[in-house]
Design a protein around this motif. Structure first.
Motif, short mmCIF file in Angstrom:
data_model
loop_
_atom_site.label_atom_id
_atom_site.label_comp_id
_atom_site.label_asym_id
_atom_site.label_seq_id
_atom_site.Cartn_x
_atom_site.Cartn_y
_atom_site.Cartn_z
N ASP A 109 0.86 -1.18 0.00
CA ASP A 109 0.00 0.00 0.00
C ASP A 109 0.89 1.23 0.00
O ASP A 109 1.65 1.45 0.95
N PRO A 110 0.83 2.08 -1.03
CA PRO A 110 1.71 3.25 -1.07
C PRO A 110 1.41 4.26 0.04
O PRO A 110 2.26 5.08 0.36
N GLY A 111 0.24 4.19 0.65
CA GLY A 111 -0.10 5.11 1.72
C GLY A 111 0.16 4.57 3.11
O GLY A 111 -0.15 5.22 4.10
N ALA A 112 0.74 3.37 3.19
CA ALA A 112 1.00 2.76 4.50
C ALA A 112 2.04 3.57 5.26
O ALA A 112 2.99 4.10 4.69
N VAL A 113 1.85 3.66 6.56
CA VAL A 113 2.83 4.30 7.43
C VAL A 113 3.79 3.22 7.89
O VAL A 113 3.39 2.25 8.52
N CYS A 114 5.07 3.39 7.56
CA CYS A 114 6.07 2.36 7.85
C CYS A 114 7.20 2.96 8.67
O CYS A 114 7.55 4.12 8.49
N THR A 115 7.78 2.14 9.53
CA THR A 115 8.93 2.61 10.29
C THR A 115 10.07 2.91 9.32
O THR A 115 10.26 2.22 8.33
N GLN A 116 10.80 3.95 9.61
CA GLN A 116 11.90 4.36 8.75
C GLN A 116 13.18 3.69 9.26
O GLN A 116 13.95 4.27 10.01
N GLN A 117 13.34 2.46 8.85
CA GLN A 117 14.54 1.70 9.19
C GLN A 117 15.04 1.03 7.93
O GLN A 117 14.27 0.80 7.00
N PHE A 118 16.30 0.75 7.88
CA PHE A 118 16.93 0.14 6.72
C PHE A 118 17.59 -1.13 7.19
O PHE A 118 18.35 -1.12 8.15
N ASP A 119 17.31 -2.24 6.50
CA ASP A 119 17.85 -3.51 6.93
C ASP A 119 18.74 -4.16 5.88
O ASP A 119 18.99 -5.34 5.91
N GLY A 120 19.17 -3.38 4.91
CA GLY A 120 20.09 -3.90 3.93
C GLY A 120 19.71 -3.54 2.51
O GLY A 120 18.58 -3.16 2.24
#
Length: 161
Positions: A109-120
């Motif tokens: 979903d392009p409108g989803a609120v996601c945590t801003q973390q990078f895992d690789g």
């Protein structure tokens, strides 16, 4: 009053990211539920019916770029019922595919609120059929929602044998 607003905002943020369980986060891993097929020409889309279990007619090709460079891609295959292919653990990969069904390959979903973390930097594309439904999906580990999608299919997207 301020604490109540902060608490409400935190609950909304966490609800948008899901709990890591691919069946509990339809907005981040499969989009909104619908009663009919969906289609789109964007990468990571599927024509699957959300929520349909993957029981047979599953044949997938997965291309994983483990370092995101585009130079060291690994290509694998998976078929289920009967189980086969050259992913490291076809039985475990088929179990994960069955658990998420075709909806697990739907565009996020392009409108989803996601945590801003990078895992690789890893990326992957998967194409083929799941439970007889055509799928064409893109995966990454660029934010919390993408990481949850990847983890739900980690056995399929694994590159080590």
């Amino acid at each position: 009053m301020r604490r109540a607003l902060l608490a409400a905002g935190a609950v909304l943020l966490l609800a948008g990211c899901g709990g890591g369980d691919p069946t509990s986060a339809p907005a981040t891993s499969s989009g909104p539920a619908s009663s009919g097929p969906t289609s789109s020409s964007a990468p990571g889309t599927t024509t699957a019916s959300p929520g349909a279990p993957a029981v047979g007619g599953t044949a997938l090709t997965v291309v994983v770029d483990p370092d995101g460079s585009g130079e060291s891609v690994v290509v694998g295959t998976l078929s289920c019922d009967p189980t086969g292919g050259d992913v490291p653990d076809p039985d475990a990969a088929c179990a994960q595919v069955a658990a998420v069904g075709p909806a697990g390959f739907a565009a996020p979903d392009p409108g989803a609120v996601c945590t801003q973390q990078f895992d690789g930097p890893q990326t992957a594309t998967v194409s083929g059929t799941v439970a007889g439904q055509p799928v064409d999906a893109a995966f990454s580990r660029s934010d919390g929602c993408a990481i949850s999608r990847w983890d739900a299919l980690s056995e399929l997207l694994s590159t080590t044998r």
